[in-house]
Design a protein around this motif. Structure first.
Motif, mmCIF file in Angstrom:
data_model
loop_
_atom_site.group_PDB
_atom_site.id
_atom_site.type_symbol
_atom_site.label_atom_id
_atom_site.label_comp_id
_atom_site.label_asym_id
_atom_site.label_seq_id
_atom_site.Cartn_x
_atom_site.Cartn_y
_atom_site.Cartn_z
ATOM 1 N N GLN A 153 0.832 -1.191 0.000
ATOM 2 C CA GLN A 153 0.000 0.000 0.000
ATOM 3 C C GLN A 153 0.863 1.234 0.000
ATOM 4 O OE1 GLN A 153 -2.906 -0.489 -0.448
ATOM 5 N NE2 GLN A 153 -4.035 1.365 -0.046
ATOM 6 N N PRO A 154 0.574 2.128 -0.865
ATOM 7 C CA PRO A 154 1.257 3.427 -0.798
ATOM 8 C C PRO A 154 1.041 4.033 0.564
ATOM 9 C CG PRO A 154 -0.621 3.459 -2.330
ATOM 10 C CD PRO A 154 -0.339 2.049 -1.980
ATOM 11 N N PRO A 155 2.104 4.367 1.244
ATOM 12 C CA PRO A 155 2.044 4.800 2.638
ATOM 13 C C PRO A 155 1.196 6.035 2.848
ATOM 14 C CG PRO A 155 4.309 4.838 1.767
ATOM 15 C CD PRO A 155 3.427 4.401 0.661
ATOM 16 N N SER A 156 0.904 6.698 1.782
ATOM 17 C CA SER A 156 0.159 7.943 1.941
ATOM 18 C C SER A 156 -1.266 7.708 2.417
ATOM 19 C CB SER A 156 0.126 8.687 0.612
ATOM 20 O OG SER A 156 0.024 7.766 -0.440
ATOM 21 N N ALA A 157 -1.981 6.941 1.642
ATOM 22 C CA ALA A 157 -3.396 6.762 1.973
ATOM 23 C C ALA A 157 -3.577 5.655 2.994
ATOM 24 C CB ALA A 157 -4.190 6.455 0.715
ATOM 25 N N ALA A 158 -3.205 5.963 4.184
ATOM 26 C CA ALA A 158 -3.302 4.935 5.217
ATOM 27 C C ALA A 158 -4.714 4.806 5.758
ATOM 28 C CB ALA A 158 -2.344 5.264 6.361
ATOM 29 N N GLU A 159 -5.585 5.591 5.226
ATOM 30 C CA GLU A 159 -6.938 5.604 5.771
ATOM 31 C C GLU A 159 -7.711 4.349 5.415
ATOM 32 O OE1 GLU A 159 -7.064 9.726 4.026
ATOM 33 O OE2 GLU A 159 -8.752 8.800 3.038
ATOM 34 N N ASP A 160 -7.460 3.845 4.215
ATOM 35 C CA ASP A 160 -8.109 2.569 3.948
ATOM 36 C C ASP A 160 -7.069 1.490 3.713
ATOM 37 O OD1 ASP A 160 -9.394 4.041 0.927
ATOM 38 O OD2 ASP A 160 -7.352 3.856 1.650
ATOM 39 N N GLU A 161 -6.434 1.150 4.760
ATOM 40 C CA GLU A 161 -5.527 0.012 4.733
ATOM 41 C C GLU A 161 -6.063 -1.014 5.710
ATOM 42 O OE1 GLU A 161 -1.737 -2.102 4.499
ATOM 43 O OE2 GLU A 161 -3.854 -2.407 4.766
ATOM 44 N N PRO A 162 -7.092 -1.669 5.348
ATOM 45 C CA PRO A 162 -7.761 -2.548 6.292
ATOM 46 C C PRO A 162 -7.075 -3.895 6.426
ATOM 47 C CG PRO A 162 -8.936 -2.480 4.180
ATOM 48 C CD PRO A 162 -7.634 -1.749 4.010
ATOM 49 N N ALA A 163 -6.296 -4.236 5.411
ATOM 50 C CA ALA A 163 -5.821 -5.602 5.285
ATOM 51 C C ALA A 163 -5.199 -6.145 6.569
ATOM 52 C CB ALA A 163 -4.812 -5.689 4.152
ATOM 53 N N ARG A 164 -4.261 -5.439 7.097
ATOM 54 C CA ARG A 164 -3.543 -6.032 8.213
ATOM 55 C C ARG A 164 -3.667 -5.220 9.490
ATOM 56 N NH1 ARG A 164 -0.554 -7.181 5.053
ATOM 57 N NH2 ARG A 164 0.855 -5.421 5.133
ATOM 58 N N THR A 165 -4.160 -4.046 9.351
ATOM 59 C CA THR A 165 -4.201 -3.189 10.526
ATOM 60 C C THR A 165 -5.530 -3.263 11.257
ATOM 61 O OG1 THR A 165 -4.795 -1.413 9.060
ATOM 62 C CG2 THR A 165 -2.488 -1.582 9.680
ATOM 63 N N LEU A 166 -6.515 -3.716 10.531
ATOM 64 C CA LEU A 166 -7.816 -3.786 11.147
ATOM 65 C C LEU A 166 -7.971 -5.057 11.955
ATOM 66 C CD1 LEU A 166 -9.272 -1.362 10.618
ATOM 67 C CD2 LEU A 166 -10.746 -2.532 8.965
ATOM 68 N N LYS A 167 -8.867 -4.991 12.856
ATOM 69 C CA LYS A 167 -9.162 -6.208 13.601
ATOM 70 C C LYS A 167 -9.970 -7.149 12.737
ATOM 71 C CE LYS A 167 -8.874 -4.886 18.356
ATOM 72 N NZ LYS A 167 -9.609 -4.727 19.600
ATOM 73 N N ARG A 168 -9.472 -8.329 12.634
ATOM 74 C CA ARG A 168 -10.145 -9.295 11.785
ATOM 75 C C ARG A 168 -11.190 -10.030 12.591
ATOM 76 N NH1 ARG A 168 -6.134 -10.522 7.784
ATOM 77 N NH2 ARG A 168 -4.262 -9.365 8.269
ATOM 78 N N PRO A 169 -12.154 -10.526 11.880
ATOM 79 C CA PRO A 169 -13.115 -11.407 12.534
ATOM 80 C C PRO A 169 -12.427 -12.700 12.956
ATOM 81 C CG PRO A 169 -13.546 -11.222 10.172
ATOM 82 C CD PRO A 169 -12.494 -10.228 10.512
ATOM 83 N N ARG A 170 -13.060 -13.375 13.836
ATOM 84 C CA ARG A 170 -12.480 -14.637 14.302
ATOM 85 C C ARG A 170 -12.344 -15.625 13.166
ATOM 86 N NH1 ARG A 170 -14.100 -16.075 19.973
ATOM 87 N NH2 ARG A 170 -14.442 -18.128 19.107
ATOM 88 N N LEU A 171 -11.252 -16.298 13.216
ATOM 89 C CA LEU A 171 -10.973 -17.284 12.186
ATOM 90 C C LEU A 171 -11.717 -18.575 12.471
ATOM 91 C CD1 LEU A 171 -9.240 -18.208 9.754
ATOM 92 C CD2 LEU A 171 -7.537 -18.902 11.415
ATOM 93 N N VAL A 172 -12.288 -19.121 11.450
ATOM 94 C CA VAL A 172 -12.913 -20.429 11.596
ATOM 95 C C VAL A 172 -11.979 -21.493 11.032
ATOM 96 C CG1 VAL A 172 -14.821 -21.890 10.894
ATOM 97 C CG2 VAL A 172 -15.232 -19.512 11.492
#
Length: 228
Positions: free
Chosen positions: A47-66
């Motif tokens: 991800q271009p470091p600039s637009a960090a606002e929608d970088e959900p991939a690894r920074t967001l809390k993920r749902p529980r893994l099944v």
DNA sequence: TCCTCAATAT
DNA sequence: TATATTGAGG
């Protein structure tokens, strides 16, 4: 009593800074067998470091893994190939090569799996009653014999089933630029999800995300349901 | 820094 | 319940 913080992620390092840590723990030999052919290229959508606002991939809390039986099977295969001593969360995670799978996912699962193996060692020789619905997942994949016999294995632990004609050329499709959403969150990075000898899952499983709300809880299903 | 484990939280 | 998170100890 955890505090809810809303901007904790702003201080996290960028994905590019994290990448170098997760390489070279797997021998080239193993990487080939598991069809992880990206030894020197990052496979993650950077991800271009600039637009960090929608970088959900690894920074967001993920749902529980099944942990589906399929996913668990891949876990077991990875552990089997690595050998008990090399099977640590990070390495297992890399060998499994499943997008969206984190080291903590694996660590948590590994901890439980070890407890399961311990219980089975206790019962080794007599009764066979080890599944209390909790163990159903674990019972869905056969436990490699040497898991239960720590000392019954030569020093070089990881046997590597030779797979004929696996000297394939690597796929050169680094055409994924910055995508706002993880490309295939929760699917094996390789197209054909098949391990050489140990596992023969039917055809390629097209893993996909399944966002299920059950009881108000969102979970992440990495692989479609399907029995062994 | 990473791993492992028990306890605890969600 | 199954999985996540934490914290201690190595």
């Amino acid at each position: 009593m955890r505090e809810e913080e809303s901007n904790w992620f702003e201080e996290l390092p960028s994905p590019e800074e994290l990448m170098p840590l997760s390489q070279t723990l797997i021998s080239p030999h193993l990487a080939v067998a598991f069809d992880i052919t990206n030894s020197s290229h990052h496979q993650f959508p950077l991800q271009p470091p600039s637009a960090a606002e929608d970088e959900p991939a690894r920074t967001l809390k993920r749902p529980r893994l099944v942990w589906t039986p399929q996913l668990h099977k891949r876990f077991v295969d990875a552990v089997a190939h690595l050998g008990i001593k090399n099977a640590v969360p990070k390495t297992i995670m890399q060998l499994m090569s499943v997008d969206g799978l984190t080291r903590e996912n694996v660590a948590s699962h590994l901890q439980k799996y070890r407890l399961y193996l311990k219980r089975m060692q206790g019962l080794a020789g007599g009764a066979a009653a080890a599944d209390s619905a909790t163990d159903h997942l674990f019972a869905s994949s056969p436990v490699p014999p040497h898991f239960l016999h720590p000392a019954a294995r030569p020093a070089s632990d990881h046997y590597l089933p030779f797979v004929p004609g696996l000297q394939q050329h690597r796929n050169h499709h680094h055409h994924q630029q910055h995508m706002a959403v993880p490309a295939h969150f929760g699917s094996p990075r390789n197209a054909h999800f098949e391990l050489p000898v140990l596992s023969r899952m039917g055809a390629s499983v097209p893993g996909y995300v399944e966002d299920v709300e059950s009881g108000g809880r969102k979970v992440l299903t990495l692989f479609p349901a399907g029995d062994d």
